[in-house]
Design an enzyme around this catalytic site. Structure first.
Site, mmCIF file in Angstrom:
data_model
loop_
_atom_site.group_PDB
_atom_site.id
_atom_site.type_symbol
_atom_site.label_atom_id
_atom_site.label_comp_id
_atom_site.label_asym_id
_atom_site.label_seq_id
_atom_site.Cartn_x
_atom_site.Cartn_y
_atom_site.Cartn_z
ATOM 1 N N ASP A 218 -54.446 13.007 -1.272
ATOM 2 C CA ASP A 218 -55.625 12.243 -1.681
ATOM 3 C C ASP A 218 -56.950 12.859 -1.265
ATOM 4 O OD1 ASP A 218 -55.325 11.825 1.035
ATOM 5 O OD2 ASP A 218 -55.886 9.715 0.952
ATOM 6 N N GLU A 219 -56.965 14.114 -0.847
ATOM 7 C CA GLU A 219 -58.213 14.692 -0.338
ATOM 8 C C GLU A 219 -58.182 16.204 -0.510
ATOM 9 O OE1 GLU A 219 -60.976 14.138 3.670
ATOM 10 O OE2 GLU A 219 -58.826 13.700 3.741
#
Length: 354
Positions: free
Chosen positions: A94-95
């Site tokens: 997610d990053e």
């Protein structure tokens, strides 16, 4: 991404929208991998034991993670990134860091690129993302957290040093709770306090991390964005206020490190095979012991069992212990094979993302 796992679950199940949601664990066992913003208002955080989260928020809804879905959404997002740059360094599902110094699609500024990426993520996934724009990785990371959720913040070169000096050091990416507590004891509470320490002093107090702290206190970070560099290990360690000598104390002291490793491991989405135990004795001598599984680790209990077997192998201790740590490594490069393994991670977890 904003509360990625929890946001995916709320997107896909209308009954969860507006409710405090924890992904991972269960009502009594395991550890929280991600918490919705509704849950965070009650103090629920990733890596928190489920039983603690339940006490914090009695209405908390626990949801079993669906790593196959999270991976699919992550690939959607990365395909968007690839339209703007080839320099993409994922940190987890997610990053990621993106270097848009020489973008594939030039919109006139990095800020305009960030705005378009966020809009496309929302349109294609129905999920919100926050972005930080700056001239180095350290400041971009700080900026990405500054206006969450669904925010964008820009730190220009002229703003960088002043922005850093006003922040508590506990907010700095890479300064964990133990280091933050040590800095607090030394009177280093903000970036300005850190900047006022000389390089020699920081090296004396923090060893090889001293030059990094000296640089980031001035808004400097020369680390490049490194595409295609999967992490080789996940670890956590703790230095104790008082040295440890007994078995029960050592077992208890090792649990928080195991919890942190497990929470991060679940987010990475790739199975590892090796568990390593690290000890630092009162004379500052360091030893490590490792053991490997034939297949990828699928449960927190496997990390705990391996760590305790390794700990038993060096007990009774030669002398008192000032630090204990645990890590996992030897990640399986066959990512596709990870899906059925990691899909059920938390349901298999023994008692205890973002």
């Amino acid at each position: 991404m904003d509360a990625f796992y929890a946001s995916v679950e709320q997107r896909d199940d209308p009954a969860l929208r507006g409710r405090p949601v924890a992904v991972g664990g269960s009502r009594e066992r395991g550890v929280v991998a991600a918490a919705s913003y509704e849950a965070r208002r009650y103090g629920v955080r990733s890596a928190m034991p489920s039983v603690t989260a339940r006490r914090q928020c009695p209405e908390l809804v626990f949801v079993k993670p669906r790593f196959d879905v999270y991976r699919e959404v992550s690939l959607q997002i990365r395909s968007i990134f690839a339209d703007y740059t080839e320099l993409i360094q994922p940190l987890s599902l997610d990053e990621a860091y993106l270097d848009v110094t020489r973008p594939l699609r030039d919109l006139g500024s990095a800020t305009a690129i960030a705005e378009e990426i966020r809009a496309r993520i929302l349109s294609q996934t129905r999920l919100t993302a926050s972005a930080g724009v700056s001239y180095n990785k350290f400041l971009a990371k700080l900026a990405s957290d500054h206006r969450k959720p669904d925010g964008l913040f820009v730190i220009t070169p002229s703003l960088g040093p002043a922005f850093v000096e006003s922040l508590p050091v506990s907010r700095f990416h890479g300064v964990g709770p133990v280091t933050a507590a040590k800095m607090e004891r030394l009177g280093i509470r903000t970036g300005l306090d850190l900047r006022q320490r000389s390089l020699a002093t920081l090296v004396q107090q923090f060893g090889k991390s001293g030059p990094h702290y000296h640089a980031i206190a001035r808004g400097q970070d020369e680390r490049p964005v490194m595409p295609g560099q999967p992490r080789k290990s996940i670890g956590a360690e703790q230095t104790f206020e008082r040295d440890i000598t007994g078995w029960d104390d050592a077992q208890t002291a090792l649990q928080p490190a195991i919890d942190k490793v497990w929470a991060t491991y679940a987010r990475v989405g790739r199975p590892a095979r090796t568990v390593t135990l690290k000890l630092k004795f009162s004379d500052f001598r360091i030893i490590s012991r490792a053991t490997s599984y034939g297949t990828g680790i699928i449960a927190r209990a496997e990390i705990e069992d391996a760590a305790f077997r390794l700990l038993r192998g060096v007990f009774p201790f030669q002398m008192s212990v000032r630090l204990l740590g645990v890590s996992v490594s030897r990640f399986d490069d066959e990512r596709a094979a990870a899906a059925p393994v990691l899909e059920d991670l938390f349901s298999l977890a023994a008692a205890g993302g973002r």
